[in-house]
Design a protein around this motif. Structure first.
Motif, PDB file in Angstrom:
ATOM      1  N   ARG A 120       8.877  -4.718   5.243  1.00  0.00           N
ATOM      2  CA  ARG A 120       9.566  -5.039   6.501  1.00  0.00           C
ATOM      3  C   ARG A 120       8.672  -4.561   7.646  1.00  0.00           C
ATOM      4  N   SER A 121       8.343  -5.482   8.554  1.00  0.00           N
ATOM      5  CA  SER A 121       7.552  -5.121   9.740  1.00  0.00           C
ATOM      6  C   SER A 121       8.513  -4.567  10.789  1.00  0.00           C
ATOM      7  N   VAL A 122       8.645  -3.244  10.801  1.00  0.00           N
ATOM      8  CA  VAL A 122       9.581  -2.579  11.712  1.00  0.00           C
ATOM      9  C   VAL A 122       9.107  -2.763  13.151  1.00  0.00           C
ATOM     10  N   SER A 123       7.839  -2.517  13.392  1.00  0.00           N
ATOM     11  CA  SER A 123       7.239  -2.769  14.709  1.00  0.00           C
ATOM     12  C   SER A 123       5.993  -3.604  14.490  1.00  0.00           C
ATOM     13  N   PRO A 124       6.143  -4.920  14.492  1.00  0.00           N
ATOM     14  CA  PRO A 124       4.996  -5.788  14.221  1.00  0.00           C
ATOM     15  C   PRO A 124       3.828  -5.477  15.149  1.00  0.00           C
ATOM     16  N   PRO A 125       2.610  -5.737  14.683  1.00  0.00           N
ATOM     17  CA  PRO A 125       1.448  -5.440  15.509  1.00  0.00           C
ATOM     18  C   PRO A 125       1.424  -6.309  16.767  1.00  0.00           C
ATOM     19  N   HIS A 126       0.763  -5.803  17.759  1.00  0.00           N
ATOM     20  CA  HIS A 126       0.600  -6.508  19.023  1.00  0.00           C
ATOM     21  C   HIS A 126      -0.863  -6.405  19.407  1.00  0.00           C
ATOM     22  N   ALA A 127      -1.395  -7.450  20.000  1.00  0.00           N
ATOM     23  CA  ALA A 127      -2.823  -7.496  20.323  1.00  0.00           C
ATOM     24  C   ALA A 127      -3.286  -6.300  21.145  1.00  0.00           C
ATOM     25  N   GLY A 128      -2.438  -5.786  22.026  1.00  0.00           N
ATOM     26  CA  GLY A 128      -2.841  -4.683  22.890  1.00  0.00           C
ATOM     27  C   GLY A 128      -2.630  -3.299  22.302  1.00  0.00           C
ATOM     28  N   LEU A 129      -2.071  -3.214  21.095  1.00  0.00           N
ATOM     29  CA  LEU A 129      -1.763  -1.913  20.494  1.00  0.00           C
ATOM     30  C   LEU A 129      -2.457  -1.780  19.143  1.00  0.00           C
ATOM     31  N   ARG A 130      -2.777  -0.526  18.755  1.00  0.00           N
ATOM     32  CA  ARG A 130      -3.463  -0.312  17.480  1.00  0.00           C
ATOM     33  C   ARG A 130      -2.538   0.126  16.358  1.00  0.00           C
ATOM     34  N   GLY A 131      -1.324   0.577  16.670  1.00  0.00           N
ATOM     35  CA  GLY A 131      -0.434   1.123  15.649  1.00  0.00           C
ATOM     36  C   GLY A 131       0.756   0.228  15.356  1.00  0.00           C
ATOM     37  N   GLU A 132       1.332   0.435  14.198  1.00  0.00           N
ATOM     38  CA  GLU A 132       2.523  -0.303  13.788  1.00  0.00           C
ATOM     39  C   GLU A 132       3.258   0.495  12.712  1.00  0.00           C
ATOM     40  N   LEU A 133       4.539   0.180  12.559  1.00  0.00           N
ATOM     41  CA  LEU A 133       5.350   0.793  11.507  1.00  0.00           C
ATOM     42  C   LEU A 133       5.817  -0.277  10.535  1.00  0.00           C
ATOM     43  N   VAL A 134       5.757   0.073   9.252  1.00  0.00           N
ATOM     44  CA  VAL A 134       6.165  -0.818   8.178  1.00  0.00           C
ATOM     45  C   VAL A 134       7.087  -0.042   7.257  1.00  0.00           C
ATOM     46  N   GLU A 135       8.166  -0.684   6.805  1.00  0.00           N
ATOM     47  CA  GLU A 135       9.005  -0.100   5.760  1.00  0.00           C
ATOM     48  C   GLU A 135       8.614  -0.772   4.455  1.00  0.00           C
ATOM     49  N   GLY A 136       8.282   0.033   3.459  1.00  0.00           N
ATOM     50  CA  GLY A 136       7.934  -0.494   2.147  1.00  0.00           C
ATOM     51  C   GLY A 136       8.984  -0.108   1.129  1.00  0.00           C
ATOM     52  N   ARG A 137       9.243  -1.023   0.203  1.00  0.00           N
ATOM     53  CA  ARG A 137      10.137  -0.748  -0.924  1.00  0.00           C
ATOM     54  C   ARG A 137       9.445  -1.235  -2.187  1.00  0.00           C
ATOM     55  N   LEU A 138       9.449  -0.373  -3.194  1.00  0.00           N
ATOM     56  CA  LEU A 138       8.918  -0.746  -4.504  1.00  0.00           C
ATOM     57  C   LEU A 138      10.009  -0.530  -5.533  1.00  0.00           C
ATOM     58  N   THR A 139      10.153  -1.485  -6.441  1.00  0.00           N
ATOM     59  CA  THR A 139      11.126  -1.333  -7.507  1.00  0.00           C
ATOM     60  C   THR A 139      10.593  -0.321  -8.527  1.00  0.00           C
ATOM     61  N   ALA A 140      11.494   0.277  -9.274  1.00  0.00           N
ATOM     62  CA  ALA A 140      11.113   1.270 -10.288  1.00  0.00           C
ATOM     63  C   ALA A 140      10.071   0.664 -11.220  1.00  0.00           C
ATOM     64  N   GLY A 141       8.970   1.375 -11.404  1.00  0.00           N
ATOM     65  CA  GLY A 141       7.907   0.926 -12.290  1.00  0.00           C
ATOM     66  C   GLY A 141       6.861   0.054 -11.615  1.00  0.00           C
TER      67      GLY A 141
END
Length: 193
Positions: A104-125
Motif C-alpha cells: 500500500r502506497s501510504v504516501s506515494p512519491p512526488h517529483a519534488g520529494l525524496r521520501g515516501e511511506l509504504v505499508e507492506g504485508r506478507l503472508t505467513a511463509g
C-alpha cells in the motif's frame, strides 16, 4: 461469469504494462535488449507489457533497477498526480499474488520529494528475494507493526518483531521473509539518495 472475469486483466496491471512498454520505448530498447539488461526473459517481459500476467515484486524490482527508479516511483507513474493528503481509501494497493505480498502506497512519491511511506504485508511463509536495489544507495527504514519479519541484507539476517525497526542503505541483494505463524505487517520508509 467467474471464468469470464478471470480473463479480464486487472486495470492496474493494464496501466502498469503500458507504462513498462513506454519506458522500454523511451530507452529505444527491444525486448531482447531489455531481457539482457534485466535478466528477465523476453516472453515474461512481453506478457507483463500486454497485461497477460501480473508482474511479481522481484520482476518489478529488476525492471526498476534497469530504469533507475524505485518501485513506488514506477507505480506512482501509473496513477494520477498525488494529492497532499492521501485518504486511506485512496491509497494505491498493489498485490503480488505469486508471493503473497501486498503493498500500500501510504504516501506515494512526488517529483519534488525524496521520501515516501509504504505499508507492506506478507503472508505467513512468504519469501521475497531481491537481487539488487532499484536505486543503489536507497535508504530504507523498516518498522514492524504486527508479526515477525526476517530481512537479509547481503549475508546478514535481521530478525524483527513487533515494534522493531531496521534502518539501512541498500547496495546489494536483500530478502524479506515472513517468519510466521501469522502474517507480518510493516511500514517501509524509503528515501532516495
Amino acid at each position: 461469469m467467474k471464468q469470464d472475469q478471470a480473463l479480464v486483466p486487472d486495470p492496474v496491471d493494464v496501466r502498469l504494462g503500458a507504462r513498462l512498454a513506454e519506458l522500454r520505448a523511451e530507452h529505444g530498447w527491444s525486448l531482447a535488449e531489455l531481457a539482457e539488461r534485466s535478466g528477465v526473459s523476453r516472453s515474461t517481459l512481453s506478457r507483463a507489457e500486454r497485461a497477460e500476467t501480473s508482474p511479481t515484486a522481484s520482476l518489478l524490482n529488476r525492471l526498476c533497477a534497469v530504469y533507475g527508479r524505485t518501485m513506488s516511483q514506477l507505480l506512482s507513474e501509473i496513477e494520477a498526480e498525488p494529492a497532499p493528503v492521501m485518504r486511506a481509501a485512496d491509497q494505491p494497493v498493489w498485490r503480488d499474488k505469486a508471493s503473497g505480498f501486498v503493498r500500500r502506497s501510504v504516501s506515494p512519491p512526488h517529483a519534488g520529494l525524496r521520501g515516501e511511506l509504504v505499508e507492506g504485508r506478507l503472508t505467513a511463509g512468504a519469501d521475497i528475494p531481491y537481487d539488487r536495489p532499484p536505486v543503489p544507495g536507497l535508504e530504507q527504514h523498516i518498522w514492524v507493526l504486527e508479526g515477525a519479519l526476517a530481512v537479509t541484507v547481503g549475508d546478514t539476517e535481521h530478525r524483527l518483531g513487533e515494534g522493531d525497526c531496521l534502518r539501512l542503505r541498500v547496495w546489494g541483494p536483500t530478502r524479506f521473509r515472513c517468519l510466521g505463524p501469522d502474517d507480518v505487517r510493516y511500514v517501509l520508509a524509503v528515501v532516495r539518495p
